[in-house]
Enzyme design. Structure first.
Site, PDB file in Angstrom:
ATOM      1  N   HIS A   1      10.626  20.566  -4.812  1.00  0.00           N
ATOM      2  CA  HIS A   1       9.425  19.823  -4.425  1.00  0.00           C
ATOM      3  C   HIS A   1       9.637  18.310  -4.370  1.00  0.00           C
ATOM      4  O   HIS A   1       9.811  17.654  -5.394  1.00  0.00           O
ATOM      5  CB  HIS A   1       8.286  20.176  -5.404  1.00  0.00           C
ATOM      6  CG  HIS A   1       6.990  19.520  -5.051  1.00  0.00           C
ATOM      7  ND1 HIS A   1       6.120  19.024  -5.989  1.00  0.00           N
ATOM      8  CD2 HIS A   1       6.423  19.263  -3.844  1.00  0.00           C
ATOM      9  CE1 HIS A   1       5.076  18.488  -5.365  1.00  0.00           C
ATOM     10  NE2 HIS A   1       5.240  18.624  -4.080  1.00  0.00           N
TER      11      HIS A   1
ATOM     12  N   SER B   1       3.763  22.550  -2.965  1.00  0.00           N
ATOM     13  CA  SER B   1       3.310  21.631  -4.000  1.00  0.00           C
ATOM     14  C   SER B   1       2.481  22.346  -5.047  1.00  0.00           C
ATOM     15  O   SER B   1       2.015  21.711  -5.983  1.00  0.00           O
ATOM     16  CB  SER B   1       2.524  20.478  -3.381  1.00  0.00           C
ATOM     17  OG  SER B   1       1.758  20.911  -2.301  1.00  0.00           O
TER      18      SER B   1
ATOM     19  N   GLU C   1      10.838  17.678  -8.081  1.00  0.00           N
ATOM     20  CA  GLU C   1      10.557  18.704  -9.091  1.00  0.00           C
ATOM     21  C   GLU C   1      11.333  19.963  -8.718  1.00  0.00           C
ATOM     22  O   GLU C   1      11.248  20.419  -7.571  1.00  0.00           O
ATOM     23  CB  GLU C   1       9.059  19.062  -9.099  1.00  0.00           C
ATOM     24  CG  GLU C   1       8.176  18.081  -9.820  1.00  0.00           C
ATOM     25  CD  GLU C   1       6.707  18.511  -9.801  1.00  0.00           C
ATOM     26  OE1 GLU C   1       6.083  18.540 -10.856  1.00  0.00           O
ATOM     27  OE2 GLU C   1       6.171  18.806  -8.714  1.00  0.00           O
TER      28      GLU C   1
ATOM     29  N   ASN D   1       1.450  17.434  -9.506  1.00  0.00           N
ATOM     30  CA  ASN D   1       0.146  17.706  -8.891  1.00  0.00           C
ATOM     31  C   ASN D   1      -0.879  18.261  -9.872  1.00  0.00           C
ATOM     32  O   ASN D   1      -2.076  18.158  -9.636  1.00  0.00           O
ATOM     33  CB  ASN D   1       0.313  18.646  -7.697  1.00  0.00           C
ATOM     34  CG  ASN D   1       0.941  17.915  -6.532  1.00  0.00           C
ATOM     35  OD1 ASN D   1       0.781  16.708  -6.407  1.00  0.00           O
ATOM     36  ND2 ASN D   1       1.661  18.624  -5.693  1.00  0.00           N
TER      37      ASN D   1
HETATM   38  N1  CAA Z   1      10.696   5.772   5.019  1.00  0.00           N
HETATM   39  C1  CAA Z   1      11.568   4.807   4.688  1.00  0.00           C
HETATM   40  N2  CAA Z   1      11.206   3.686   4.045  1.00  0.00           N
HETATM   41  C2  CAA Z   1       9.906   3.549   3.732  1.00  0.00           C
HETATM   42  C3  CAA Z   1       8.939   4.521   4.042  1.00  0.00           C
HETATM   43  C4  CAA Z   1       9.391   5.682   4.707  1.00  0.00           C
HETATM   44  N3  CAA Z   1       8.548   6.671   5.050  1.00  0.00           N
HETATM   45  N4  CAA Z   1       7.731   4.110   3.574  1.00  0.00           N
HETATM   46  C5  CAA Z   1       7.927   2.920   2.990  1.00  0.00           C
HETATM   47  N5  CAA Z   1       9.239   2.589   3.085  1.00  0.00           N
HETATM   48  C6  CAA Z   1       9.874   1.400   2.544  1.00  0.00           C
HETATM   49  C7  CAA Z   1       9.440   0.140   3.267  1.00  0.00           C
HETATM   50  O1  CAA Z   1      10.228  -0.098   4.399  1.00  0.00           O
HETATM   51  C8  CAA Z   1       9.647  -0.923   2.199  1.00  0.00           C
HETATM   52  O2  CAA Z   1      11.030  -1.237   2.148  1.00  0.00           O
HETATM   53  P1  CAA Z   1      11.547  -2.692   1.690  1.00  0.00           P
HETATM   54  O3  CAA Z   1      11.242  -2.783   0.237  1.00  0.00           O
HETATM   55  O4  CAA Z   1      13.007  -2.658   1.996  1.00  0.00           O
HETATM   56  O5  CAA Z   1      10.755  -3.662   2.517  1.00  0.00           O
HETATM   57  C9  CAA Z   1       9.283  -0.182   0.901  1.00  0.00           C
HETATM   58  O6  CAA Z   1       9.425   1.201   1.191  1.00  0.00           O
HETATM   59  C10 CAA Z   1       7.873  -0.476   0.457  1.00  0.00           C
HETATM   60  O7  CAA Z   1       6.986  -0.153   1.534  1.00  0.00           O
HETATM   61  P2  CAA Z   1       5.845  -1.123   2.079  1.00  0.00           P
HETATM   62  O8  CAA Z   1       6.217  -2.544   1.830  1.00  0.00           O
HETATM   63  O9  CAA Z   1       5.505  -0.692   3.464  1.00  0.00           O
HETATM   64  O10 CAA Z   1       4.544  -0.757   1.275  1.00  0.00           O
HETATM   65  P3  CAA Z   1       4.280  -0.623  -0.254  1.00  0.00           P
HETATM   66  O11 CAA Z   1       5.031  -1.595  -1.090  1.00  0.00           O
HETATM   67  O12 CAA Z   1       2.801  -0.590  -0.328  1.00  0.00           O
HETATM   68  O13 CAA Z   1       4.844   0.841  -0.627  1.00  0.00           O
HETATM   69  C11 CAA Z   1       4.531   3.144  -0.881  1.00  0.00           C
HETATM   70  C12 CAA Z   1       4.468   1.965   0.074  1.00  0.00           C
HETATM   71  C13 CAA Z   1       5.970   3.323  -1.348  1.00  0.00           C
HETATM   72  C14 CAA Z   1       4.080   4.349  -0.092  1.00  0.00           C
HETATM   73  C15 CAA Z   1       3.603   2.818  -2.115  1.00  0.00           C
HETATM   74  O14 CAA Z   1       2.324   2.489  -1.663  1.00  0.00           O
HETATM   75  C16 CAA Z   1       3.496   3.977  -3.065  1.00  0.00           C
HETATM   76  O15 CAA Z   1       4.368   4.199  -3.905  1.00  0.00           O
HETATM   77  N6  CAA Z   1       2.381   4.737  -2.979  1.00  0.00           N
HETATM   78  C17 CAA Z   1       2.156   5.921  -3.811  1.00  0.00           C
HETATM   79  C18 CAA Z   1       2.920   7.073  -3.251  1.00  0.00           C
HETATM   80  C19 CAA Z   1       2.745   8.310  -4.067  1.00  0.00           C
HETATM   81  O16 CAA Z   1       2.075   8.363  -5.096  1.00  0.00           O
HETATM   82  N7  CAA Z   1       3.370   9.396  -3.600  1.00  0.00           N
HETATM   83  C20 CAA Z   1       3.276  10.680  -4.239  1.00  0.00           C
HETATM   84  C21 CAA Z   1       2.235  11.455  -3.545  1.00  0.00           C
HETATM   85  S1  CAA Z   1       2.051  13.024  -4.303  1.00  0.00           S
HETATM   86  C22 CAA Z   1       3.160  13.967  -3.550  1.00  0.00           C
HETATM   87  O17 CAA Z   1       3.823  13.625  -2.627  1.00  0.00           O
HETATM   88  C23 CAA Z   1       3.218  15.329  -4.084  1.00  0.00           C
HETATM   89  C24 CAA Z   1       2.446  16.334  -3.371  1.00  0.00           C
HETATM   90  O18 CAA Z   1       2.884  17.467  -3.327  1.00  0.00           O
HETATM   91  C25 CAA Z   1       1.102  16.078  -2.824  1.00  0.00           C
END
Ligand code: CAA
Length: 291
Positions: A140, A119, A152, A190
């Site tokens: 990424h 990352s 990415e 990031n």
């Molecule tokens: N695998 C499969 N499906 C998943 C899942 C997973 N790990 N996590 C969530 N889902 C699915 C759920 O089953 C749900 O599906 P349906 O719509 O069919 O019901 C859907 O995704 C939404 O999940 P939830 O209802 O449980 O919860 P939510 O609406 O709060 O969404 C989230 C969860 C998608 C994680 C949301 O909170 C989100 O987008 N958060 C921000 C995530 C983010 O910013 N990620 C980037 C991080 S930075 C990075 O990764 C880079 C790095 O290098 C650090």
């Protein structure tokens, strides 16, 4: 070169997600980790997450069964030698990543493309330690991998066009969107996201707001799906700190100094969700702020 077999090294938070989406897209996956426990946990996690997708009507039971059958978990690194594309997704520490590529090189085919899901670490530097900098690039994914649309793609200084095109085609087959980023510390997502999280930790450190008020502010005031501290726990506080250090060292600008409170949480082993404790305590029914 046609890519059919993908090797994923590291079965942690990112590795299991990468294996998941690759298998669903029809690739044969060799998932490698030094720990059998990590491999078992990854396969269980993949089954659970695919189950959620079946439950939500996104994939069928058959899709899930055939995808799971395409994943082979192994502790033997040389098994990854059969892969056409390798995605290293081990811990975000350069020495570990370099050691993995060094151990892997004698086993891979000359045409195999090597990539890292790093990352933040320099792709050019990682590539320079291999025998094929032109067939090396950054690949990424975002967490949670099955849900997030973005990948990415980062060219090192030597990456050739066929390598970029082959990786872009993989992203297309996954049904995700690729953005191309230049190889500078922490790339695009990031470079922007982690300093925002670090600033949220400073906001807490300086007493401007509580954990709850900071997270609520960004969720309700900026429409972020998660507050920055909740997101930090989700990403892992060790990863957030490692990325801040890469930005601080790589860009030599004090605006990237890691917040001492972030360092303290990492020193305590309170690394976020994976450790059951970070800015929130996850050991009970609902997460409770730790400050
Ligand atoms: N695998 C499969 N499906 C998943 C899942 C997973 N790990 N996590 C969530 N889902 C699915 C759920 O089953 C749900 O599906 P349906 O719509 O069919 O019901 C859907 O995704 C939404 O999940 P939830 O209802 O449980 O919860 P939510 O609406 O709060 O969404 C989230 C969860 C998608 C994680 C949301 O909170 C989100 O987008 N958060 C921000 C995530 C983010 O910013 N990620 C980037 C991080 S930075 C990075 O990764 C880079 C790095 O290098 C650090």
């Amino acid at each position: 070169m046609a890519i059919q077999t993908v090797g994923v090294i590291g079965a942690g938070q990112m590795g299991n997600g990468i294996a998941h989406v690759m298998a669903l897209a029809g690739y044969d996956v060799i998932l490698n980790d030094i720990s059998q426990e990590a491999l078992d946990a990854a396969v269980a996690r993949i089954e659970k997450n695919m189950g959620r997708q079946v439950g939500g009507g996104k994939i069928s039971e058959d899709d899930m069964t055939s995808a799971l059958a395409r994943i082979r978990a192994t502790r033997t690194l040389s098994d990854v030698g059969q892969a056409d594309l390798v995605i290293e997704s081990a811990t975000e520490r350069e020495s570990i990543k370099q050691a993995i590529f060094e151990d892997l090189l004698p086993h891979v085919k000359p045409e195999t493309i090597l990539t890292s899901n790093t990352s933040s670490i320099s792709i050019t530097r990682l590539a320079s330690r291999t025998d094929r900098p032109e067939k090396f690039m950054g690949f990424h994914f975002m967490n949670p991998v099955p849900v997030m649309q973005l990948v990415e793609l980062i060219r090192g200084i030597a990456t050739d066009e066929p390598t970029f095109t082959a990786c872009k085609e993989v992203v297309d087959r996954l049904g995700k969107t690729a953005v191309s980023s230049e190889d500078f510390p922490a790339f695009i997502v990031n470079r922007i996201l982690i300093p925002m999280i670090n600033e949220a930790v400073y906001t807490l450190y300086e007493g401007v707001g509580s954990v709850q008020s900071i997270d609520q502010s960004l969720k309700l005031g900026a429409n972020h799906p998660m507050g920055p501290l909740e997101l930090a726990d989700f990403i892992g506080l060790d990863t957030c700190l490692a990325i801040m250090n890469v930005l601080h060292d790589g860009l030599a600008d004090t605006k990237y100094r890691p917040c001492p409170l972030l360092t303290k949480y990492v020193e305590a082993g309170w690394l976020g969700r994976k450790a059951q404790r970070g800015f929130y305590d996850y050991r009970g029914e609902t997460p409770v702020p730790t400050r």
